[in-house]
Motif scaffolding. Structure first.
Motif, short mmCIF file in Angstrom:
data_model
loop_
_atom_site.label_atom_id
_atom_site.label_comp_id
_atom_site.label_asym_id
_atom_site.label_seq_id
_atom_site.Cartn_x
_atom_site.Cartn_y
_atom_site.Cartn_z
N HIS A 7 -16.25 -18.66 49.80
CA HIS A 7 -15.82 -18.34 51.15
C HIS A 7 -16.86 -17.46 51.82
O HIS A 7 -16.69 -16.26 51.93
CB HIS A 7 -14.47 -17.61 51.13
N ILE A 8 -17.94 -18.05 52.26
CA ILE A 8 -18.98 -17.29 52.94
C ILE A 8 -18.90 -17.67 54.40
O ILE A 8 -19.04 -18.83 54.77
CB ILE A 8 -20.39 -17.58 52.38
N SER A 9 -18.70 -16.65 55.25
CA SER A 9 -18.54 -16.91 56.66
C SER A 9 -19.89 -16.97 57.35
O SER A 9 -20.65 -16.01 57.33
CB SER A 9 -17.66 -15.83 57.29
N ARG A 78 -17.23 -13.19 49.73
CA ARG A 78 -17.27 -13.75 51.07
C ARG A 78 -18.66 -13.67 51.71
O ARG A 78 -18.89 -14.29 52.74
CB ARG A 78 -16.26 -13.05 51.96
N ASP A 80 -19.88 -10.96 53.09
CA ASP A 80 -19.89 -9.98 54.17
C ASP A 80 -20.96 -8.92 53.94
O ASP A 80 -21.46 -8.33 54.88
CB ASP A 80 -18.52 -9.30 54.30
#
Length: 187
Positions: A7-9, A78, A80
């Protein structure tokens, strides 16, 4: 092997590095990519464990525990923050959990006490400049910030976020650590 998703935005173009590719692949369950991530970071994790625990054998064991935890938690990474920052936070959490489980409350270890009782070998400059011993003798908060900033290279903002303190608090702890180290090394 279970399915893993990363889940890398919206990764930036700068994040397309071989390491970020390995992290993404490892998060997807690629064991070879994880091995490359391990090899790239194991020495740094071990070094941090030694400094926080003061025991090389225990640090080896905890380093392995860190990478087991990383393997388990990597699918939830993620992106972030930088992977190294996330890994550092995982390492600190594993070390603190182990210290609590072992009932280690004081910053000093049995090895430190043995060093205190060891006979003096003389007054050479090398004996007085025992940096590792001086770092181990710092109060816990000051030692942690010193290691994170001056040894590991994290910024005060990153340290503050990792430890739940303000960047100003990190700066104050670092200043305290440096003053105590200076005093310890000039005795």
């Amino acid at each position: 092997m279970t399915d893993r998703t990363l889940h890398i935005s919206a990764p930036s173009p700068a994040s397309n590095t071989p390491e970020s590719d390995d992290v993404a692949a490892a998060a997807g369950g690629d064991r070879r990519a994880f091995e490359r991530v391990y090899r790239a970071h194991a020495e740094r994790v071990y070094s941090l464990c030694v400094r926080m625990l003061g025991d090389r054998v225990l640090a080896e064991e905890v380093t392995q525990d860190v990478f087991v935890r990383v393997w388990e938690k990597l699918p939830g990474f993620r992106g972030d923050a930088a992977f190294a920052t996330w890994l550092h936070r995982v390492t600190v959490n594993v070390v603190l959990t182990r210290r609590k489980a072992l009932g280690i409350r004081d910053h000093r270890t049995a090895d430190d006490e043995a060093l205190d009782q060891a006979p003096s070998r003389g007054e050479s400059v090398g004996d007085r400049l025992d940096l590792e011993g001086a770092i181990a003798g710092l109060p816990k908060g000051a030692r942690t910030v010193f290691v994170l900033h001056d040894v590991e290279g994290f910024t005060h903002e990153e340290i503050g976020a990792q430890l739940g303190i303000s960047p100003g608090g990190s700066k104050a702890q670092l200043h305290r650590a440096r003053m105590l180290l200076r005093a310890a090394l000039t005795r």
